[in-house]
Design an enzyme around this catalytic site. Structure first.
Site, mmCIF file in Angstrom:
data_model
loop_
_atom_site.group_PDB
_atom_site.id
_atom_site.type_symbol
_atom_site.label_atom_id
_atom_site.label_comp_id
_atom_site.label_asym_id
_atom_site.label_seq_id
_atom_site.Cartn_x
_atom_site.Cartn_y
_atom_site.Cartn_z
ATOM 1 N N ARG A 106 8.880 -18.440 8.802
ATOM 2 C CA ARG A 106 8.278 -18.814 7.573
ATOM 3 C C ARG A 106 7.226 -19.406 7.673
ATOM 4 O O ARG A 106 8.700 -21.467 7.283
ATOM 5 C CB ARG A 106 8.549 -17.974 6.058
ATOM 6 C CG ARG A 106 9.023 -17.267 6.003
ATOM 7 C CD ARG A 106 8.806 -16.628 4.320
ATOM 8 N NE ARG A 106 9.251 -16.562 3.846
ATOM 9 C CZ ARG A 106 9.784 -17.357 2.356
ATOM 10 N NH1 ARG A 106 8.697 -15.906 1.857
ATOM 11 N NH2 ARG A 106 10.598 -17.459 1.948
ATOM 12 N N THR A 110 1.472 -21.532 5.082
ATOM 13 C CA THR A 110 1.669 -20.518 4.935
ATOM 14 C C THR A 110 1.896 -18.896 4.434
ATOM 15 O O THR A 110 1.532 -17.852 4.019
ATOM 16 C CB THR A 110 0.672 -20.208 6.219
ATOM 17 O OG1 THR A 110 1.924 -19.225 7.273
ATOM 18 C CG2 THR A 110 -0.383 -21.801 6.594
ATOM 19 N N ASP A 202 18.290 -18.533 -0.942
ATOM 20 C CA ASP A 202 17.895 -17.970 0.461
ATOM 21 C C ASP A 202 19.205 -17.801 0.832
ATOM 22 O O ASP A 202 20.181 -18.251 1.112
ATOM 23 C CB ASP A 202 17.945 -19.834 0.845
ATOM 24 C CG ASP A 202 17.187 -19.750 2.534
ATOM 25 O OD1 ASP A 202 16.246 -20.486 2.902
ATOM 26 O OD2 ASP A 202 17.866 -19.312 2.960
ATOM 27 N N ASP A 205 20.824 -19.570 4.351
ATOM 28 C CA ASP A 205 21.825 -20.765 3.612
ATOM 29 C C ASP A 205 23.639 -20.724 2.744
ATOM 30 O O ASP A 205 24.095 -20.377 3.169
ATOM 31 C CB ASP A 205 21.048 -21.631 2.279
ATOM 32 C CG ASP A 205 20.248 -22.403 3.248
ATOM 33 O OD1 ASP A 205 19.589 -22.818 4.627
ATOM 34 O OD2 ASP A 205 18.855 -22.931 2.480
HETATM 35 N N1 URA Z 1 14.462 -15.208 1.994
HETATM 36 C C1 URA Z 1 15.270 -15.742 1.056
HETATM 37 O O1 URA Z 1 16.408 -16.411 2.165
HETATM 38 N N2 URA Z 1 15.111 -15.436 0.094
HETATM 39 C C2 URA Z 1 14.465 -15.006 -0.956
HETATM 40 O O2 URA Z 1 14.506 -15.050 -1.629
HETATM 41 C C3 URA Z 1 13.207 -15.002 0.175
HETATM 42 C C4 URA Z 1 12.973 -15.005 1.224
#
Ligand code: URA
Length: 211
Positions: A106, A110, A202, A205
């Site tokens: 991502r 944007t 995330d 992560d």
């Molecule tokens: N990607 C993620 O890992 N967590 C989110 O909350 C949104 C996208």
């Protein structure tokens, strides 16, 4: 029976495991283990309508026409990198599935997906395809990945995720109304950075310990 566009799996085991995963104190090792366990339970739901046939089986008592899978070819496609956390559990249930990968990141400004990798199994037009990504957030990456998978000829596609935001579900419904979505929870909303709230942070992560 028509397949609903969105299915939230409210099974107590799924919900309990997900709550532990949401906890910021949960370790990487436990997070990864729970993700594997939940993916198995979600895969159970997403494969509920696999075509069946029968086969003659001799039990110790007599012959019977026993239900078996029709043997439709299956493909799993992981959206890198977080999708990989869902693969192992599903492959335990469906060991003969072929596996593809789509690499998208991502753009932080944007929030639009940028493709950097794609490797799909042959004969996608004959396979039921399960696309996996733990977080259906804006829906941009999922929609882009499914665009690509459709270009390869795939027609029977489902999307499996752990958490979904209403914005992502809507985006998927508009772009790919033919692709049913199965998730463990539909959360409240997205924040300004495109993260699911309350969410779990995330997913990449947290499963790989990269933060
Ligand atoms: N990607 C993620 O890992 N967590 C989110 O909350 C949104 C996208």
């Amino acid at each position: 029976m028509t397949t609903p566009h969105l299915t939230v799996v409210r099974h107590p085991l799924v919900q309990h495991k997900l709550s532990i995963m949401r906890d910021r104190e949960t370790s990487t090792a436990v997070f990864r283990q729970l993700l594997r366990e939940i993916s198995l339970l979600l895969a159970y739901e997403i494969t509920r309508e696999l075509p069946m046939t029968t086969q003659t089986v001799e039990t110790p008592l007599q012959a019977m026409e026993a239900p078996v899978l029709e043997g439709k070819k299956l493909a799993l496609v992981s959206i890198l990198r977080a999708g990989n956390g869902l693969l192992d559990g599903i492959l335990e249930l469906i060991p003969s599935a072929r596996v593809g990968f789509v690499g998208l990141y991502r753009d932080p400004e944007t929030l639009q997906p940028v493709q950097y990798y794609s490797k799909l199994p042959k004969g996608m037009n004959e396979r039921m395809t399960i696309v996996v990504d733990p977080m259906l957030a804006t829906g941009n990456s999922s929609v882009a990945a499914i665009d690509l998978i459709k270009q390869s000829g795939a027609k029977d596609i489902r999307f499996l995720c752990l958490l979904a935001a209403p914005e992502g579900v809507e985006r998927m419904r508009e772009a790919h109304p033919d692709v049913p979505v199965v998730t463990a929870a539909l959360d409240e909303r997205l924040d300004d950075h495109g993260y699911i709230v309350p969410g779990l942070g995330d997913a990449g992560d947290r499963m790989f310990g990269t933060k």
